[in-house]
Write an enzyme that holds these catalytic residues in place. Structure first.
Site, PDB file in Angstrom:
ATOM      1  N   GLN A  13       0.826  -1.210   0.000  1.00  9.89           N
ATOM      2  CA  GLN A  13       0.000   0.000   0.000  1.00  9.89           C
ATOM      3  C   GLN A  13       0.857   1.256   0.000  1.00  9.89           C
ATOM      4  O   GLN A  13       1.845   1.334   0.720  1.00  9.89           O
ATOM      5  CB  GLN A  13      -0.881  -0.016   1.254  1.00  9.89           C
ATOM      6  CG  GLN A  13      -2.310   0.286   0.958  1.00  9.89           C
ATOM      7  CD  GLN A  13      -3.225  -0.110   2.093  1.00  9.89           C
ATOM      8  OE1 GLN A  13      -3.056  -1.157   2.704  1.00  9.89           O
ATOM      9  NE2 GLN A  13      -4.209   0.700   2.376  1.00  9.89           N
ATOM     10  N   SER A  92       4.433  -5.999   3.283  1.00 16.48           N
ATOM     11  CA  SER A  92       3.056  -6.036   3.782  1.00 16.48           C
ATOM     12  C   SER A  92       2.138  -6.710   2.759  1.00 16.48           C
ATOM     13  O   SER A  92       2.285  -7.897   2.498  1.00 16.48           O
ATOM     14  CB  SER A  92       2.594  -4.625   4.152  1.00 16.48           C
ATOM     15  OG  SER A  92       1.394  -4.674   4.890  1.00 16.48           O
ATOM     16  N   LEU A  93       1.213  -5.967   2.131  1.00 16.49           N
ATOM     17  CA  LEU A  93       0.348  -6.576   1.105  1.00 16.49           C
ATOM     18  C   LEU A  93       1.157  -7.289   0.029  1.00 16.49           C
ATOM     19  O   LEU A  93       0.762  -8.338  -0.479  1.00 16.49           O
ATOM     20  CB  LEU A  93      -0.529  -5.472   0.492  1.00 16.49           C
ATOM     21  CG  LEU A  93      -1.458  -5.747  -0.686  1.00 16.49           C
ATOM     22  CD1 LEU A  93      -0.798  -5.617  -2.037  1.00 16.49           C
ATOM     23  CD2 LEU A  93      -2.210  -7.052  -0.563  1.00 16.49           C
ATOM     24  N   ARG A 117      -8.623  -9.674   3.851  1.00 18.25           N
ATOM     25  CA  ARG A 117      -7.635  -8.927   4.650  1.00 18.25           C
ATOM     26  C   ARG A 117      -7.919  -7.431   4.560  1.00 18.25           C
ATOM     27  O   ARG A 117      -7.917  -6.717   5.570  1.00 18.25           O
ATOM     28  CB  ARG A 117      -6.231  -9.246   4.118  1.00 18.25           C
ATOM     29  CG  ARG A 117      -5.088  -8.501   4.789  1.00 18.25           C
ATOM     30  CD  ARG A 117      -3.796  -8.833   4.041  1.00 18.25           C
ATOM     31  NE  ARG A 117      -2.587  -8.413   4.737  1.00 18.25           N
ATOM     32  CZ  ARG A 117      -1.944  -7.282   4.504  1.00 18.25           C
ATOM     33  NH1 ARG A 117      -2.417  -6.431   3.610  1.00 18.25           N
ATOM     34  NH2 ARG A 117      -0.830  -6.979   5.160  1.00 18.25           N
ATOM     35  N   HIS A 192      -0.235  -3.758  11.661  1.00 19.47           N
ATOM     36  CA  HIS A 192       1.015  -4.402  12.097  1.00 19.47           C
ATOM     37  C   HIS A 192       1.308  -4.118  13.571  1.00 19.47           C
ATOM     38  O   HIS A 192       2.415  -3.759  13.952  1.00 19.47           O
ATOM     39  CB  HIS A 192       2.189  -3.986  11.193  1.00 19.47           C
ATOM     40  CG  HIS A 192       2.002  -4.435   9.778  1.00 19.47           C
ATOM     41  ND1 HIS A 192       2.007  -5.772   9.425  1.00 19.47           N
ATOM     42  CD2 HIS A 192       1.769  -3.743   8.642  1.00 19.47           C
ATOM     43  CE1 HIS A 192       1.789  -5.869   8.119  1.00 19.47           C
ATOM     44  NE2 HIS A 192       1.626  -4.661   7.631  1.00 19.47           N
ATOM     45  N   GLN A 241       1.300 -12.007  10.350  1.00 26.71           N
ATOM     46  CA  GLN A 241       1.690 -10.776   9.660  1.00 26.71           C
ATOM     47  C   GLN A 241       0.853  -9.560  10.046  1.00 26.71           C
ATOM     48  O   GLN A 241       1.361  -8.449  10.144  1.00 26.71           O
ATOM     49  CB  GLN A 241       1.636 -10.996   8.131  1.00 26.71           C
ATOM     50  CG  GLN A 241       2.429  -9.968   7.350  1.00 26.71           C
ATOM     51  CD  GLN A 241       1.699  -9.484   6.107  1.00 26.71           C
ATOM     52  OE1 GLN A 241       0.510  -9.213   6.129  1.00 26.71           O
ATOM     53  NE2 GLN A 241       2.433  -9.370   5.020  1.00 26.71           N
TER      54      GLN A 241
END
Length: 298
Positions: A13, A92-93, A117, A192, A241
């Site tokens: 992102q 991340s993503l 998610r 996170h 995660q």
């Protein structure tokens, strides 16, 4: 002569932009059918989202599936041309695209996971995330240890991190440390961090239902950047995660230690190239955001 080792890296992102789909639609024939497949799963069109006709590309709900679609198409185009990776990792993503590239799951499974998610993260309110640039790392770590309800969410490069937590805890931390720049992120929740535990528990039940395969390329997960191809281990790490830190600095060090000297940033923008350069300048990063950029490599 030692063989050159290559990593494929996938941004998350923040890398999205409205034009990111345009080149694929004109230069890569399979893109149209894949977009239709994605629309059937999502209930909305990534093409329409990028064109500003539906949703908001910068809203988590739409950003994550859109990036997954664009980056997965670039992976397919690379593989069709015979390209292979020695390691894969995503920020991340981006980790979901890394797992798709490593054939841990198919496109449909990956997109369904990413959609769920994104919905869970989008609905998680009450948190705050701030990017910090220019700080004393030891002072920061000591302050985090002393102040409850705030964590180091993204360790992006030695001079840039993101903290995440309850707004009052984040503000208390900022009042305690010297920092060159503090930039609040436009996000709905404390991503996170342990404050995503409820969303992560809901998501874990969906993950448990998914069949993961052994990875065809070693994967470095965000929470544990130690290369593995083991399906069960990859799933366990992915389960952590949402509440765990994105250890990108450690990912860069692990790639360099494994002998990686070149990397492809597969997706829009050049965020990861900048992070890698500041952490492990011995790794050269080339951007692959279009079919033309990809063909000049292969």
């Amino acid at each position: 002569m030692p063989m050159t080792k290559t990593a494929w890296l996938f941004p998350g992102q923040g890398s999205q932009h409205p034009e990111m789909m345009a080149d694929l639609l004109t230069a890569y024939p399979p893109a149209k059918a894949r977009c239709e497949q994605a629309a059937a799963i999502l209930g909305w069109s990534v093409i329409d989202c990028c064109g500003g006709r539906i949703g908001n590309l910068d809203q988590t709900l739409y950003t994550q599936p859109s990036l997954f679609l664009v980056e997965s198409l670039l992976v397919d185009a690379l593989k069709e041309r015979g390209a292979k990776a020695d390691f894969v990792a995503g920020h991340s993503l981006g980790e979901y695209v890394a797992l798709y590239a490593a054939e841990v799951f198919d496109f449909e499974t990956g997109l369904q996971l990413v959609q769920r998610r994104a919905a869970l993260m989008n609905a998680a309110g009450g948190g705050k995330m701030v990017a910090l640039i220019g700080f004393d790392r030891e002072e920061l770590q000591q302050a985090i240890a002393r102040i409850p309800n705030v964590v180091l969410a993204n360790d992006n490069h030695p001079g840039q991190v993101v903290i995440s937590g309850l707004p009052e805890a984040v503000d208390a931390l900022l009042a305690k440390i010297k920092v060159k720049r503090a930039v609040p992120l436009n996000v709905s929740g404390a991503f996170h961090s342990p404050f995503m535990a409820e969303a992560a528990a809901t998501f874990a039940t969906l993950l448990d239902e998914c069949q993961f395969q052994e990875a065809v390329f070693p994967v470095l997960n965000n929470v544990e950047p130690e290369p593995t191809t083991d399906a069960a281990l990859i799933k366990a790490r992915l389960r952590s995660q949402m509440t765990g830190s994105v250890r990108w600095v450690d990912t860069c060090y692990a790639l360099a230690a494994a002998g990686v000297t070149q990397a492809l940033e597969i997706g829009p923008g050049n965020v990861l190239a900048g992070l890698v350069k500041r952490t492990t300048p011995e790794i050269t990063v080339t951007g692959v955001a279009t079919i033309a950029s990809l063909e000049s490599l292969v």
